[in-house]
Design a protein around this motif. Sequence first.
Motif, PDB file in Angstrom:
ATOM      1  N   THR A 102      18.100 -15.832  34.397  1.00 31.59           N
ATOM      2  CA  THR A 102      18.435 -16.699  33.265  1.00 31.59           C
ATOM      3  C   THR A 102      19.564 -16.080  32.455  1.00 31.59           C
ATOM      4  O   THR A 102      19.764 -14.860  32.460  1.00 31.59           O
ATOM      5  CB  THR A 102      17.224 -16.930  32.338  1.00 31.59           C
ATOM      6  OG1 THR A 102      16.773 -15.661  31.818  1.00 31.59           O
ATOM      7  CG2 THR A 102      16.086 -17.616  33.077  1.00 31.59           C
ATOM      8  N   HIS A 103      20.272 -16.936  31.741  1.00 32.81           N
ATOM      9  CA  HIS A 103      21.381 -16.515  30.883  1.00 32.81           C
ATOM     10  C   HIS A 103      21.269 -17.256  29.552  1.00 32.81           C
ATOM     11  O   HIS A 103      20.954 -18.453  29.527  1.00 32.81           O
ATOM     12  CB  HIS A 103      22.724 -16.848  31.541  1.00 32.81           C
ATOM     13  CG  HIS A 103      23.914 -16.586  30.662  1.00 32.81           C
ATOM     14  ND1 HIS A 103      24.504 -15.350  30.550  1.00 32.81           N
ATOM     15  CD2 HIS A 103      24.611 -17.413  29.836  1.00 32.81           C
ATOM     16  CE1 HIS A 103      25.525 -15.422  29.714  1.00 32.81           C
ATOM     17  NE2 HIS A 103      25.614 -16.660  29.267  1.00 32.81           N
TER      18      HIS A 103
ATOM     19  N   GLN B 120      23.919 -22.635  20.776  1.00 26.88           N
ATOM     20  CA  GLN B 120      23.201 -21.786  21.714  1.00 26.88           C
ATOM     21  C   GLN B 120      23.109 -22.486  23.065  1.00 26.88           C
ATOM     22  O   GLN B 120      22.857 -23.691  23.130  1.00 26.88           O
ATOM     23  CB  GLN B 120      21.796 -21.479  21.184  1.00 26.88           C
ATOM     24  CG  GLN B 120      20.983 -20.540  22.065  1.00 26.88           C
ATOM     25  CD  GLN B 120      19.616 -20.222  21.470  1.00 26.88           C
ATOM     26  OE1 GLN B 120      19.144 -20.901  20.563  1.00 26.88           O
ATOM     27  NE2 GLN B 120      18.973 -19.183  21.962  1.00 26.88           N
ATOM     28  N   GLN B 121      23.315 -21.718  24.124  1.00 28.37           N
ATOM     29  CA  GLN B 121      23.179 -22.227  25.486  1.00 28.37           C
ATOM     30  C   GLN B 121      22.207 -21.347  26.261  1.00 28.37           C
ATOM     31  O   GLN B 121      22.265 -20.116  26.162  1.00 28.37           O
ATOM     32  CB  GLN B 121      24.530 -22.224  26.213  1.00 28.37           C
ATOM     33  CG  GLN B 121      25.572 -23.140  25.626  1.00 28.37           C
ATOM     34  CD  GLN B 121      26.895 -23.034  26.365  1.00 28.37           C
ATOM     35  OE1 GLN B 121      27.196 -22.011  26.972  1.00 28.37           O
ATOM     36  NE2 GLN B 121      27.673 -24.090  26.338  1.00 28.37           N
ATOM     37  N   ILE B 122      21.323 -21.987  27.011  1.00 29.58           N
ATOM     38  CA  ILE B 122      20.380 -21.269  27.867  1.00 29.58           C
ATOM     39  C   ILE B 122      20.357 -21.973  29.221  1.00 29.58           C
ATOM     40  O   ILE B 122      20.245 -23.199  29.275  1.00 29.58           O
ATOM     41  CB  ILE B 122      18.960 -21.264  27.279  1.00 29.58           C
ATOM     42  CG1 ILE B 122      18.939 -20.631  25.884  1.00 29.58           C
ATOM     43  CG2 ILE B 122      17.996 -20.525  28.199  1.00 29.58           C
ATOM     44  CD1 ILE B 122      17.593 -20.736  25.189  1.00 29.58           C
ATOM     45  N   TYR B 123      20.470 -21.218  30.296  1.00 25.62           N
ATOM     46  CA  TYR B 123      20.322 -21.818  31.617  1.00 25.62           C
ATOM     47  C   TYR B 123      19.827 -20.775  32.605  1.00 25.62           C
ATOM     48  O   TYR B 123      19.902 -19.561  32.349  1.00 25.62           O
ATOM     49  CB  TYR B 123      21.628 -22.459  32.115  1.00 25.62           C
ATOM     50  CG  TYR B 123      22.867 -21.606  32.047  1.00 25.62           C
ATOM     51  CD1 TYR B 123      23.215 -20.746  33.083  1.00 25.62           C
ATOM     52  CD2 TYR B 123      23.722 -21.703  30.947  1.00 25.62           C
ATOM     53  CE1 TYR B 123      24.375 -19.993  33.035  1.00 25.62           C
ATOM     54  CE2 TYR B 123      24.879 -20.943  30.877  1.00 25.62           C
ATOM     55  CZ  TYR B 123      25.196 -20.088  31.925  1.00 25.62           C
ATOM     56  OH  TYR B 123      26.344 -19.337  31.860  1.00 25.62           O
ATOM     57  N   GLY B 124      19.278 -21.253  33.722  1.00 25.32           N
ATOM     58  CA  GLY B 124      18.747 -20.322  34.699  1.00 25.32           C
ATOM     59  C   GLY B 124      18.195 -21.021  35.919  1.00 25.32           C
ATOM     60  O   GLY B 124      18.175 -22.261  36.004  1.00 25.32           O
TER      61      GLY B 124
ATOM     62  N   ASP C 293      15.412 -16.562  26.581  1.00 25.55           N
ATOM     63  CA  ASP C 293      15.666 -17.697  27.470  1.00 25.55           C
ATOM     64  C   ASP C 293      14.628 -18.805  27.333  1.00 25.55           C
ATOM     65  O   ASP C 293      14.650 -19.787  28.080  1.00 25.55           O
ATOM     66  CB  ASP C 293      15.721 -17.236  28.929  1.00 25.55           C
ATOM     67  CG  ASP C 293      14.519 -16.365  29.307  1.00 25.55           C
ATOM     68  OD1 ASP C 293      13.509 -16.368  28.561  1.00 25.55           O
ATOM     69  OD2 ASP C 293      14.584 -15.683  30.340  1.00 25.55           O
ATOM     70  N   ASN C 294      13.696 -18.653  26.397  1.00 18.36           N
ATOM     71  CA  ASN C 294      12.639 -19.636  26.121  1.00 18.36           C
ATOM     72  C   ASN C 294      11.694 -19.861  27.297  1.00 18.36           C
ATOM     73  O   ASN C 294      10.971 -20.857  27.330  1.00 18.36           O
ATOM     74  CB  ASN C 294      13.212 -20.987  25.668  1.00 18.36           C
ATOM     75  CG  ASN C 294      12.175 -21.829  24.924  1.00 18.36           C
ATOM     76  OD1 ASN C 294      11.338 -21.300  24.193  1.00 18.36           O
ATOM     77  ND2 ASN C 294      12.198 -23.144  25.127  1.00 18.36           N
TER      78      ASN C 294
END
Length: 396
Positions: free
Chosen positions: A265-266, A244-248, A152-153
């Motif tokens: 996070t996802h 790529q998708q990252i969110y949280g 999730d960086n």
Amino acid sequence: MRYLAAVAAMLVAGAAHAQSSVTLFGLIDTGVVYQNNARVSPSSGTSAGASAWSMQSGNVFTSRWGLRGTEDLGGGLSAVFWLENGFNVDNGGLKNGGDLFGRQAWVGLRSSEYGTLSLGRQYDFMVDYVAPLSATGSGFGGNLAAHVYDNDNLNNDLRLDNSVKFSSASYGGFKAGAMYAFSGEAGGFANNSAYSLGTSYTYGPFNVAAAYLQINRTSQPSLANASGAVSTGDGDQLTTGGSQQIYGAGAQYKFGKSSIGVVWTHSVTDNVTGIWQGGSTSTGAIGGSYIKFDNFEINGRYFVRPDFSLGAAYTYTTGGFGGASKGYTSATPHWNQIMAQADYLLSPRTDVYLEGVYQRVGGGNGNAAFDASVYSLDPSSGNQQVVVAVGLKHRF
């Protein structure tokens, strides 16, 4: 009269100096690390794991140095810049694939009323807004507390090149930001471009935040754009493959210097070919139509005394790997990870720490990519790993 002129000249020089400043800053972190079940090289003649003792740079925070500066332009407006290098204190080598300022490199304008507009190599808003509420990244647990593969960086292993970013000033505790990173490719505007959005709200001891990151990439290796928003040559990619998708989101409550926080996070990568493991991302490490993760973390830090703190975090991660190809097997892995830390301040700038991590993974379906793996250390040869680090940090 001559003395008055000299004094006036000194005052003018002092005022000019106060209007512009450049600061050298940095941090050095290194220590001795023990890990069990480390993978053994094929030359040893065995595939079983073994215990390992090593010196590791950046167990909590990556060693770095940098320059930051500001110039007062008047009317509440300033010119600002930030150059930051990452290095390995154990051998003096450069991090980030050898980039001189691989951590950050940007210049911009800052308004005390509106916020900051900056251009260059920068962090996204998962790093800016959500990571401070976690134990990893800029949180107290740092690198060893990273969620598996830093998927999730939140541990800020990925930066966006060619980016334009706006971060608002705080309005009654509310902040927001947006950024766009160009692909730089003629005829391929969206090929390895990226964008990120984020918001944060602080009310007294409470802080809540949410953020989103989208990386647009082609899944065809022959059309890959190595010089786009996410560089393929500096080791900063978290995955290889398609988009790529990252969110949280997260929340934190502070009482004095102590705190407790929760984070979710996802992340998902389409047409995945590689994941960040053991400190690098290798194309061909895994192959499938997608890989996804959901991370659920609770963390807390308590200051027993002003110079001594205890901290802990528990993270449960669920994963999904589907459409397996190239001999890989679809799987639904899940990880349990516990981190504990004791930190003692020798001075405001120097501290010693003891930090341990235990990770266990199930449901990997025999894929070596889903063996236990703590940060950038050698992955486990099985589904469990224990890491213990004793180290020293110094800020300057």
